[in-house]
Design a protein around this motif. Structure first.
Motif, PDB file in Angstrom:
ATOM      1  N   ASP A  64       0.915  -1.236  -0.031  1.00  0.00           N
ATOM      2  CA  ASP A  64       0.016   0.057  -0.248  1.00  0.00           C
ATOM      3  C   ASP A  64       1.025   1.282   0.092  1.00  0.00           C
ATOM      4  O   ASP A  64       1.504   1.663   1.059  1.00  0.00           O
ATOM      5  N   GLU A  65       0.946   1.873  -1.132  1.00  0.00           N
ATOM      6  CA  GLU A  65       1.749   2.969  -1.151  1.00  0.00           C
ATOM      7  C   GLU A  65       1.583   4.101  -0.380  1.00  0.00           C
ATOM      8  O   GLU A  65       2.470   4.683   0.219  1.00  0.00           O
ATOM      9  N   GLU A  66       0.307   4.490  -0.177  1.00  0.00           N
ATOM     10  CA  GLU A  66      -0.047   5.378   0.766  1.00  0.00           C
ATOM     11  C   GLU A  66       0.441   5.243   2.177  1.00  0.00           C
ATOM     12  O   GLU A  66       0.755   5.982   3.075  1.00  0.00           O
ATOM     13  N   SER A  67       0.148   3.835   2.587  1.00  0.00           N
ATOM     14  CA  SER A  67       0.734   3.715   4.061  1.00  0.00           C
ATOM     15  C   SER A  67       2.287   3.515   4.310  1.00  0.00           C
ATOM     16  O   SER A  67       2.951   4.158   5.086  1.00  0.00           O
ATOM     17  N   ARG A  69       4.387   5.712   2.369  1.00  0.00           N
ATOM     18  CA  ARG A  69       4.635   7.142   2.354  1.00  0.00           C
ATOM     19  C   ARG A  69       4.317   7.782   3.763  1.00  0.00           C
ATOM     20  O   ARG A  69       5.126   8.430   4.584  1.00  0.00           O
TER      21      ARG A  69
END
Length: 243
Positions: A64-67, A69
């Motif tokens: 999960d890229e948002e996680s 970041r």
């Protein structure tokens, strides 16, 4: 900025990742216990804290890229840099443990999302923080089963393990390791792939003959490499393995 070295271990709530975090904590580092879920990561960090280790839980899902970041922003705000990154999170879906021609494409994709793309996502997000450290180390947890040399040798003990998804993902991870080592060759950052060996963990239903302490013992030396240590290699501890 913290004076203690800061180490992040992904998938650190159990198994080799947890034991790696414990060993790095015993070396005096602040260890960041990366885990997807707080209900698993927080108790794991609590166990380490009870042992006198400076351990913090970090919510981090490598797929999960948002996680990822958000985790990087938190580490930057708290510590300003990262000294050690251990890309330990890995999976081997049970449905992928079949003949290569029978592996579901969904299982292959899921394996690569965690074992390969997840490593790239995490490494890219934390690389600016690793560059701020004096001598950062990146350790990618691979496997003997990623060695094309061993897998193609009929005399090798690993030859019979024809696991399309897992094996090829670890071969790809070795390639990822080499690519980053070459990019960062003119920096103080060393990048290596670690083989923990056949260790009893959830991924193999605890069938491995080694303990998690033994497995982590082959990972940690690469996180503690001296200035003249290697980069761009594939090792069991500090013993090189063939690609």
């Amino acid at each position: 900025m913290s004076e203690k070295r800061i180490a992040l271990v992904t998938g650190a709530n159990k198994g080799i990742g947890f034991e790696t975090a414990r060993m790095l904590g015993r070396e005096g580092m602040t260890v960041l216990v990366g885990a997807r879920a707080a209900e698993r990561g927080e108790p794991a960090a609590g166990v380490l804290a009870d042992e006198g280790i400076d351990a913090r839980f970090v919510q981090l899902d490598v797929t999960d890229e948002e996680s990822v970041r958000a985790a990087a922003k938190w580490v930057e705000a708290e510590f300003g840099r990262l000294d050690v990154l251990v890309n330990n999170a890995g999976i081997m879906p049970p449905e992928s443990s079949v003949s290569p021609s029978e592996v579901p494409i969904a299982a292959l994709r899921a394996t690569y999302e965690t074992n390969v793309f997840g490593v790239v996502t995490v490494t890219n997000a934390f690389l600016p923080l690793l560059r701020r450290a004096d001598a950062a180390r990146i350790v990618n947890v691979s496997s003997e089963l990623g060695s094309l040399t061993l897998l193609s040798d009929p005399e090798s003990a690993f030859y019979p393990f024809n696991l399309l998804a897992y094996n090829s993902s670890k071969s790809a991870l070795n390639g990822v390791t080499l690519a980053y080592a070459k990019e960062l060759a003119d920096t103080g950052i060393k990048v290596n792939a670690a083989n923990p060996g056949y260790t009893a963990t959830d991924i193999n239903m605890h069938s491995g003959p080694q303990t998690v302490e033994e497995g982590a013992g082959y990972v940690v030396p690469l996180a503690l490499l001296p200035e003249d240590g290697p980069s761009g290699g594939f090792f069991t501890g500090t013993e090189p393995l063939p690609w």
